[in-house]
Design an enzyme around this catalytic site. Structure first.
Site, PDB file in Angstrom:
ATOM      1  N   LYS A  47       0.937  -1.133   0.077  1.00  7.98           N
ATOM      2  CA  LYS A  47      -0.007   0.020   0.059  1.00  7.98           C
ATOM      3  C   LYS A  47       0.913   1.277  -0.073  1.00  7.98           C
ATOM      4  O   LYS A  47       0.757   2.231  -0.831  1.00  7.98           O
ATOM      5  CB  LYS A  47      -0.941  -0.013   1.247  1.00  7.98           C
ATOM      6  CG  LYS A  47      -1.867  -1.025   1.263  1.00  7.98           C
ATOM      7  CD  LYS A  47      -2.920  -0.957   2.424  1.00  7.98           C
ATOM      8  CE  LYS A  47      -2.276  -1.190   3.841  1.00  7.98           C
ATOM      9  NZ  LYS A  47      -1.600  -2.346   3.930  1.00  7.98           N
ATOM     10  N   THR A  48       1.710   1.180   0.932  1.00  6.25           N
ATOM     11  CA  THR A  48       2.609   2.368   0.875  1.00  6.25           C
ATOM     12  C   THR A  48       3.569   2.507  -0.257  1.00  6.25           C
ATOM     13  O   THR A  48       3.669   3.712  -0.812  1.00  6.25           O
ATOM     14  CB  THR A  48       3.513   2.462   2.272  1.00  6.25           C
ATOM     15  OG1 THR A  48       2.766   2.197   3.209  1.00  6.25           O
ATOM     16  CG2 THR A  48       4.419   3.464   2.248  1.00  6.25           C
ATOM     17  N   ASP A 234      -1.835   7.678   3.651  1.00  5.43           N
ATOM     18  CA  ASP A 234      -1.608   6.465   4.271  1.00  5.43           C
ATOM     19  C   ASP A 234      -2.210   6.112   5.571  1.00  5.43           C
ATOM     20  O   ASP A 234      -2.390   7.160   6.252  1.00  5.43           O
ATOM     21  CB  ASP A 234       0.061   6.397   4.409  1.00  5.43           C
ATOM     22  CG  ASP A 234       0.464   4.935   4.319  1.00  5.43           C
ATOM     23  OD1 ASP A 234      -0.174   4.273   4.216  1.00  5.43           O
ATOM     24  OD2 ASP A 234       1.958   4.972   4.296  1.00  5.43           O
ATOM     25  N   GLU A 235      -2.113   4.842   5.794  1.00 13.39           N
ATOM     26  CA  GLU A 235      -2.744   4.548   6.965  1.00 13.39           C
ATOM     27  C   GLU A 235      -4.459   5.257   7.437  1.00 13.39           C
ATOM     28  O   GLU A 235      -4.541   5.610   8.483  1.00 13.39           O
ATOM     29  CB  GLU A 235      -1.691   4.791   8.285  1.00 13.39           C
ATOM     30  CG  GLU A 235      -0.464   4.486   8.133  1.00 13.39           C
ATOM     31  CD  GLU A 235      -0.255   3.027   8.432  1.00 13.39           C
ATOM     32  OE1 GLU A 235      -1.281   2.354   8.808  1.00 13.39           O
ATOM     33  OE2 GLU A 235       0.826   2.595   8.466  1.00 13.39           O
ATOM     34  N   GLN A 268      -5.471  -3.119  10.754  1.00  7.09           N
ATOM     35  CA  GLN A 268      -4.473  -2.380  11.558  1.00  7.09           C
ATOM     36  C   GLN A 268      -4.863  -1.152  12.166  1.00  7.09           C
ATOM     37  O   GLN A 268      -4.015  -0.338  12.384  1.00  7.09           O
ATOM     38  CB  GLN A 268      -3.281  -2.006  10.429  1.00  7.09           C
ATOM     39  CG  GLN A 268      -2.667  -3.434  10.144  1.00  7.09           C
ATOM     40  CD  GLN A 268      -1.483  -3.306   9.132  1.00  7.09           C
ATOM     41  OE1 GLN A 268      -0.525  -2.702   9.780  1.00  7.09           O
ATOM     42  NE2 GLN A 268      -1.605  -3.473   7.706  1.00  7.09           N
ATOM     43  N   ARG A 616       5.119  -7.277  10.732  1.00  3.22           N
ATOM     44  CA  ARG A 616       6.412  -6.514  10.660  1.00  3.22           C
ATOM     45  C   ARG A 616       7.424  -7.201  10.319  1.00  3.22           C
ATOM     46  O   ARG A 616       8.518  -6.784   9.652  1.00  3.22           O
ATOM     47  CB  ARG A 616       6.899  -5.593  11.975  1.00  3.22           C
ATOM     48  CG  ARG A 616       5.654  -4.646  12.723  1.00  3.22           C
ATOM     49  CD  ARG A 616       5.230  -3.762  11.616  1.00  3.22           C
ATOM     50  NE  ARG A 616       3.920  -4.083  10.969  1.00  3.22           N
ATOM     51  CZ  ARG A 616       3.542  -3.774   9.888  1.00  3.22           C
ATOM     52  NH1 ARG A 616       4.126  -2.705   9.076  1.00  3.22           N
ATOM     53  NH2 ARG A 616       2.291  -4.143   9.385  1.00  3.22           N
TER      54      ARG A 616
HETATM   55  P1  ATP Z   1       1.477  -2.240   6.142  1.00  4.67           P
HETATM   56  O1  ATP Z   1       0.032  -2.516   5.934  1.00  4.67           O
HETATM   57  O2  ATP Z   1       2.422  -2.807   7.168  1.00  4.67           O
HETATM   58  O3  ATP Z   1       1.548  -0.653   6.017  1.00  4.67           O
HETATM   59  P2  ATP Z   1       1.934  -2.185   3.118  1.00  4.67           P
HETATM   60  O4  ATP Z   1       0.685  -2.687   2.620  1.00  4.67           O
HETATM   61  O5  ATP Z   1       2.143  -0.592   2.962  1.00  4.67           O
HETATM   62  O6  ATP Z   1       2.491  -2.620   4.454  1.00  4.67           O
HETATM   63  P3  ATP Z   1       4.631  -1.669   1.873  1.00  4.67           P
HETATM   64  O7  ATP Z   1       5.447  -1.355   2.993  1.00  4.67           O
HETATM   65  O8  ATP Z   1       4.370  -0.653   0.813  1.00  4.67           O
HETATM   66  O9  ATP Z   1       3.338  -2.405   2.353  1.00  4.67           O
HETATM   67  O10 ATP Z   1       5.434  -2.954   1.282  1.00  4.67           O
HETATM   68  C1  ATP Z   1       5.767  -4.207   2.051  1.00  4.67           C
HETATM   69  C2  ATP Z   1       7.164  -4.728   1.300  1.00  4.67           C
HETATM   70  O11 ATP Z   1       6.812  -5.252   0.103  1.00  4.67           O
HETATM   71  C3  ATP Z   1       7.946  -3.720   1.075  1.00  4.67           C
HETATM   72  O12 ATP Z   1       9.361  -3.891   1.301  1.00  4.67           O
HETATM   73  C4  ATP Z   1       7.643  -3.318  -0.546  1.00  4.67           C
HETATM   74  O13 ATP Z   1       8.953  -2.647  -0.969  1.00  4.67           O
HETATM   75  C5  ATP Z   1       7.486  -4.497  -1.068  1.00  4.67           C
HETATM   76  N1  ATP Z   1       6.737  -4.675  -2.106  1.00  4.67           N
HETATM   77  C6  ATP Z   1       5.539  -4.157  -2.329  1.00  4.67           C
HETATM   78  N2  ATP Z   1       5.109  -4.309  -3.682  1.00  4.67           N
HETATM   79  C7  ATP Z   1       6.010  -5.408  -4.273  1.00  4.67           C
HETATM   80  C8  ATP Z   1       6.010  -5.974  -5.707  1.00  4.67           C
HETATM   81  N3  ATP Z   1       5.275  -5.784  -6.575  1.00  4.67           N
HETATM   82  N4  ATP Z   1       7.032  -6.552  -5.785  1.00  4.67           N
HETATM   83  C9  ATP Z   1       8.182  -6.701  -4.949  1.00  4.67           C
HETATM   84  N5  ATP Z   1       8.327  -6.103  -3.806  1.00  4.67           N
HETATM   85  C10 ATP Z   1       7.102  -5.388  -3.382  1.00  4.67           C
HETATM   86 MG    MG Z   2       2.275   0.967   4.736  1.00  3.91          MG
END
Ligand code: ATP
Ligand code: MG
Length: 746
Positions: A47-48, A234-235, A268, A616
């Protein structure tokens, strides 16, 4: 052809590199640049990353200039990281962005429009101490019984109103609660007036003022509508009402659709205690008609085992939308989540230390390891262990244990006790709690001490004797000096643990925190009790103070190569290769407060916190629970957290490690077959808030009560004088102790 913008969707084969690295759903979320969009997806699904890439994509495709995008993150750290990543995608540092937390963005806006609320643009933002001081001044004229209605409580009511976007005129009569006999609304109004007179804002005002300005000045709002073509959040699950109102004002323009993209995960949502409303995420489609909703289901962060454990745990929550999470990495089978049962918190710290040393030796960077705790008091044992074995760490988003204000105060009391000429320490505590000594008083004291070349404590004694200190200060300082004198006399006879307990109690220091109704006061009391617990490990006071001085010195220069210790709340959005999750016991996690007062909703929030914790981890999650824990300074046998049992067994490798504990003879549990272990009733001695600052308050332990003391073990109360107990301890013999430090034994 004539469009200034490239087509919204670029065919896969022509996609720029930053898009090619994403999966189709993520790409859709980025390329649907116009109109409202909600990305609702589980942890680690990117997402981020989507939000960051979307920012860069909007810029690189020429849809907006850098200052036309408003991006909101939950923490300053997250804002910094996002700025760096955008810079990397653009190939140049990103300057002049409207990228930050709600508060920082609002502060920046408010400086431009301060005059609309009667401030000038150089207004000051008050810290919490200043806020309280101001509120107390306001309350004075109301003749409120502050014992019954502590100012902290009134502040709480005001802050909740602010969180909900209620300026004083918007607080209806019906809203004004019984608190402070229904005078909160009037106090709130006066408090706001005083702030304006001082050209100052409190933290909540930043959002409140800005939202109010946009509500009442259409020209200002229109200006921001022209300004911000895209909004990214975000969040989103943790926004509260005022943040939601602020966003909605900015996003809902008269013409056309709002280009707002929010990302979040209902699983979350962990800030409802600060007014966050998870419903905001569920209302998105209603608020922004025609909104696209994108779901991401591939988790790129964690191994299959970690994901399985986390998903199995969160499935126990009833109030959730429910999402599927598939492992997104091919190499992602990984090792099972480890659940280790240990003997006590020292043993837990030793276990974590050993694991970390092993990982470090095998070449795993420390910066990729984190210890995530539920409550601040938990960090001490880890900090001491890490210092002992020489592994550098940082406490993220908080202070290291020995740097916390209440710990430094208590240490200052101990330093004066052991060394009456320690002027620095004495200066720290002379007016903590307040003893009526102002700056001039302190100056006089200094002059006297310097003229006579004596320490401050001696100067106080002389000035008292010569009648140079008057009024309330005289009374308080006489009592304080008497207290130090008595404690110093008792020290050789009664030992440092008992005497320090007495000093903290009799000097009024503990009472100051007991009377404090702010949300962090109970945590501070827990820290103080943890400090006394640490004291018991040393032969004498001098040895302990030397240890602390050395511990504090170790402000090492290890650069970034440190592991992180932080709370679960602070870890949101972050990721590490290895995550330690200690203290998974009933009463620690879920917290005792949640068990007592939180109900089913509270428990679900704790479970979401556990889910945040596990997710995490990229490669390793190590959960531990201790069989015995000293909470509030006393031993209690602990039950593993219900969350441990809720983890699906197929993803877990459990080891019962409690028997390899440090063998501290008398402290063995019946489970492990040694001397009987105390089963201590989980209750604190009752302190009546209305009488807590009169020294002769009644003790909660009548004669004959069987009690347990952390150092002296079991005993029976033989006499009671105020809060002092005479206890006949079975092993240690008769001792005088303060009731705060013993627990009734059931
Ligand atoms: P959270 O809910 O904990 O905030 P999030 O959904 O924001 O998580 P991110 O932190 O954006 O998730 O991504 C998690 C990890 O996966 C990061 O290391 C990111 O670089 C990696 N990632 C995301 N998308 C891809 C992709 N398509 N291919 C490879 N790695 C990815
Ligand atoms: Mg995130």
């Amino acid at each position: 052809m004539d469009s200034p913008f490239p087509p919204a969707r670029v065919p896969a084969e022509d996609a720029p590199e930053y898009l090619a690295r994403l999966n189709p759903e993520q790409r859709a979320a980025i390329e649907t640049t116009d109109g409202p969009l909600l990305v609702l997806a589980g942890a680690g699904t990117g997402k981020t990353r989507v939000l960051t890439t979307r920012f860069a994509h909007i810029l690189l495709s020429g849809r907006a200039r850098p200052n036309q995008i408003l991006a909101v993150t939950f923490t300053n750290k997250a804002a910094r990281e996002m700025r760096e990543r955008i810079g990397a995608l653009l190939g140049a540092p990103a300057e002049g962005l409207w990228l930050g937390t709600f508060h920082s963005l609002c502060a920046r806006m408010l400086r431009r429009h301060a005059e609309y609320v009667g401030l000038s643009s150089n207004f000051t933002i008050l810290d919490t101490d200043d806020q309280m001081r101001l509120l107390k001044q306001v309350i004075e004229s109301y003749r409120i019984d502050t014992k019954r209605w502590p100012p902290q409580g009134i502040m709480g009511v005001i802050q909740r109103w602010k969180d909900r976007g209620l300026t004083p005129p918007r607080v209806s009569k019906a809203e004004d609660c019984d608190f402070a006999d229904g005078r909160c609304r009037a106090i709130y109004e006066d408090y706001q007036k005083r702030l304006i007179q001082l050209n100052a804002c409190d933290f909540g005002d930043l959002m409140l003022h800005m939202t109010e300005i946009m509500r009442t000045h259409p020209d200002v709002l229109a200006q921001y509508h022209r300004f911000f073509r895209y909004i990214l959040v975000d969040e989103y699950q943790d926004t509260n009402t005022i943040q939601y109102l602020w966003l909605r004002l900015l996003a809902q323009r008269g013409e056309g659709q709002a280009n707002i993209c929010c990302v979040g995960d209902d699983d979350q949502s962990i800030y409802s205690w600060r007014g966050a409303e998870v419903e905001n995420i569920l209302r998105f489609e209603h608020d922004f008609p025609g909104a696209h909703v994108v779901r991401l289901e591939r988790n790129y962060r964690s191994t299959r085992q970690i994901l399985g454990a986390a998903s199995g745990l969160i499935a126990h929550n009833e109030e959730r939308l429910g999402k599927t999470l598939h492992p997104g990495r091919d190499d992602a089978e990984g090792e099972k989540v480890r659940v280790i049962s240990v003997w006590d918190s020292d043993d837990e710290a030793r276990m974590v230390g050993e694991e970390l040393e092993r990982l470090h030796k095998d070449g795993h960077p420390l910066s990729e390891c984190a210890i995530l705790v539920r409550a601040g008091f938990q960090t001490r044992a880890f900090e001491e262990r890490l210092i002992a074995i020489g592994l550098p760490y940082r406490v993220v988003g908080g202070l290291r244990f020995y740097e916390r204000a209440e710990i430094r105060d208590a240490l200052a009391y101990m330093r004066v006790l052991s060394q009456p000429s320690d002027d620095l320490a004495f200066e720290r505590i002379i007016n903590v709690p307040r003893r009526g000594i102002g700056n001039t008083g302190l100056q006089k004291l200094h002059l006297h001490a310097r003229a006579r070349d004596i320490p401050l404590t001696a100067a106080v004694l002389e000035m008292l004797a010569e009648g140079q200190i008057k009024g309330r200060a005289r009374e308080h300082l006489t009592a304080l000096m008497k207290c130090f004198g008595q404690c110093r006399e008792d020290l050789p006879r009664e030992g440092h643990v008992v005497v320090v307990e007495r000093l903290l109690e009799d000097s009024g220091y503990l009472d100051m925190w007991k009377a404090d109704k702010s949300p962090d006061a109970p945590g501070r009391l827990d820290n103080l009790k943890e400090l006394v617990r640490a004291l018991a490990d040393f032969e004498n006071l001098g040895g302990f103070l030397e240890h602390v001085a050395l511990v504090m010195e170790t402000e090492e220069n290890a650069g970034n190569e440190r592991l992180s210790i932080m709370t679960l709340h602070g870890a949101k959005g972050l990721e590490f290769d290895t995550v330690f999750l200690p203290g998974w016991e009933e009463g620690v996690f879920p917290s005792q407060r949640t068990l007592d007062e939180g109900g089913a909703k509270g428990l679900e929030e704790e479970r979401r916190l556990a889910y945040v914790g596990i997710t995490r981890a990229r490669l390793r999650a190590i959960i531990s629970h201790a069989a015995n824990r000293r909470i509030y300074g006393n031993w209690q046998s602990a039950i593993p957290s219900r969350f441990v049992e809720e983890l699906p067994p197929e993803y877990v490798h459990a080891t019962g490690d409690a028997t390899r504990a440090r063998h501290n003879g008398a402290m063995r549990s019946p489970v492990f077959g040694a001397t009987p272990f105390p089963v201590v009733a989980r209750r604190r001695p009752v302190v009546d808030a209305t009488t807590s600052d009169t020294p002769a308050r009644r003790s909660a332990f009548p004669i004959g009560t069987r009690v347990f003391h952390q150092k002296f073990g079991y005993g029976t109360v033989t006499s009671v004088e105020g809060n002092r107990l005479e206890v006949a301890f079975e092993k240690a013999g008769p001792k005088r102790v303060i009731d705060t430090f013993v627990e009734q034994v059931s």
